[in-house]
Write an enzyme that holds these catalytic residues in place. Structure first.
Site, PDB file in Angstrom:
ATOM      1  N   MET A 133       0.810  -1.212   0.000  1.00 13.62           N
ATOM      2  CA  MET A 133       0.000   0.000   0.000  1.00 13.62           C
ATOM      3  C   MET A 133       0.853   1.276   0.000  1.00 13.62           C
ATOM      4  SD  MET A 133      -2.643  -1.811  -0.068  1.00 13.62           S
ATOM      5  CE  MET A 133      -3.907  -0.581  -0.144  1.00 13.62           C
ATOM      6  N   CYS A 134       2.014   1.204  -0.598  1.00 15.83           N
ATOM      7  CA  CYS A 134       2.970   2.322  -0.622  1.00 15.83           C
ATOM      8  C   CYS A 134       2.890   3.041  -1.969  1.00 15.83           C
ATOM      9  CB  CYS A 134       4.382   1.751  -0.415  1.00 15.83           C
ATOM     10  SG  CYS A 134       5.719   2.952  -0.468  1.00 15.83           S
ATOM     11  N   GLY A 135       3.274   4.288  -1.990  1.00  9.88           N
ATOM     12  CA  GLY A 135       3.344   5.022  -3.243  1.00  9.88           C
ATOM     13  C   GLY A 135       4.343   4.415  -4.220  1.00  9.88           C
TER      14      GLY A 135
END
Length: 172
Positions: free
Chosen positions: A51-53
């Protein structure tokens, strides 16, 4: 956030293969993954998060793996929730990576990569090379003897020349 800490600089200290505890991870599929199984091959170890950029880097990680695996490169994804951006279970991580990104590279179970709870591999890299992940998608390249060849922060893409050049050098 750290950028390149060292590139194409082999540590003079002992190889990471020498520390038996430091080279075994829990496999996301159950059982274990051992870096010892890949002795003689370069290994790119990447701490990941769903769920990271930087999560879209999974596409380039898979491309890197597909491009060089037949020549011996191993790309090891190490999911971590140390930056509070990972899904809740290993099964969710595995499904997400397979469905969203078609990942078929080796992947560990959710693993600590920093601080007192860091996996022994990451503690050994910090001691040997002075590098600890400052965020998700930090990359550590090992040569076939377990020496740290290069480290890169999140912004450096897996297919960038900064990574492919040392990979090519190790495979030639």
């Amino acid at each position: 956030m750290r950028l390149t800490i060292s590139a194409l600089m082999i540590c003079a200290a002992s190889p990471l293969w020498a520390a038996a505890d430091a080279v075994t991870f829990s496999n996301i599929d159950g059982g274990t993954l051992s870096l010892d199984d890949w002795k003689g091959q370069p290994v790119l170890v990447v701490n990941t998060a769903s769920m990271c950029g930087y999560t879209p880097q999974f596409t380039a990680l898979q491309e890197l793996y597909d491009t060089y695996r037949d020549r011996g490169l191993v790309v090891l994804a190490v999911p971590s929730d140390d930056f509070n951006q990972e899904l809740g279970t290993a099964a969710e991580v595995k499904d997400f990576c397979e469905i969203q990104y078609g990942i078929d590279m080796p992947m560990t179970d959710i693993t600590h990569v920093r601080g007192d709870q860091a996996h022994p591999f990451y503690k050994a890299v910090a001691a040997e090379a002075g590098f600890a992940p400052g965020w998700n998608f930090n990359k550590i390249l090992l040569d076939g003897q377990g020496n740290v060849v290069g480290t890169w922060g999140s912004p450096v893409g897996p297919m960038s020349q900064a990574i492919t050049d040392p990979v090519e050098a190790l495979l030639n």
